[in-house]
Design an enzyme around this catalytic site. Structure first.
Site, mmCIF file in Angstrom:
data_model
loop_
_atom_site.group_PDB
_atom_site.id
_atom_site.type_symbol
_atom_site.label_atom_id
_atom_site.label_comp_id
_atom_site.label_asym_id
_atom_site.label_seq_id
_atom_site.Cartn_x
_atom_site.Cartn_y
_atom_site.Cartn_z
ATOM 1 N N CYS A 74 0.803 -1.200 0.170
ATOM 2 C CA CYS A 74 0.050 0.038 0.226
ATOM 3 C C CYS A 74 0.720 1.425 0.057
ATOM 4 O O CYS A 74 1.554 1.494 1.053
ATOM 5 C CB CYS A 74 -0.835 -0.055 1.123
ATOM 6 S SG CYS A 74 -1.798 1.508 1.583
ATOM 7 N N CYS A 77 0.468 3.713 2.933
ATOM 8 C CA CYS A 77 0.913 3.161 4.061
ATOM 9 C C CYS A 77 2.420 3.250 4.040
ATOM 10 O O CYS A 77 2.937 3.763 5.300
ATOM 11 C CB CYS A 77 0.674 1.528 4.329
ATOM 12 S SG CYS A 77 -1.032 1.223 4.015
#
Length: 173
Positions: A74, A77
């Site tokens: 991600c 993230c």
């Protein structure tokens, strides 16, 4: 016949790849929301950290806890990791802990943690824990008060200042 089978297999792989790409582009930080209030007690869990040791969330009662659900694949993230490292370094000697809950393959997580030199707690999620927290997008981050009550919930990427402002407020309480 063999060419047809290879073509069908290739088509299936391409379809699967496109479906996964679309899913993650929709569910990886695209619907940024922020909420504050009293969301109730954080569901407790015991999960293994990247060194194979058990970590229990309720062991951190008495501390403000930033609880981040994330994955190595991600991009938002990964973009938040330096923020969390800085927050850990700045507030780690106070009543503050970070617990990263990786919803990902354990080997990939271990490799990523080592590569990035992540100094805070990282555990490997199981489906039950992610479901208890109703995780539908990454990153999803919670801030718990010293009693283990969820006070903030952020879905999607946030700049460091957003977390820091909430942490400072919670440490004063």
């Amino acid at each position: 016949m063999k060419k047809l089978q290879l073509s069908i297999q290739h088509s299936r792989k391409l379809t699967l790849f496109l479906a996964i790409t679309i899913f993650f582009s929709i569910h990886c930080g695209s619907r940024a929301t922020s909420e504050s209030g009293d969301f109730g007690q954080a569901p407790d869990f015991t999960l293994q950290d990247t060194n194979g040791r058990d970590l229990t969330l309720s062991d951190f009662n008495g501390k403000v806890v930033l609880l981040d659900f994330w994955a190595t694949w991600c991009p938002p993230c990964r973009k938040e990791v330096p923020h969390f490292k800085a927050l850990h370094n700045k507030y780690g000697d106070q009543d503050f802990e970070i617990v990263g809950v990786a919803v990902d393959d354990e080997r990939k997580v271990k490799k990523y943690v080592e590569k990035e030199g992540i100094p805070f707690n990282i555990v490997i999620a199981d489906r039950t824990t992610a479901n208890k927290y109703n995780i539908r997008a990454f990153p999803t981050t919670f801030l718990l008060d010293k009693k283990g009550t969820i006070k903030y919930k952020w879905i999607g990427y946030r700049p460091q200042e957003v977390f820091e402002e909430a942490i400072q407020k919670m440490l004063k309480d």
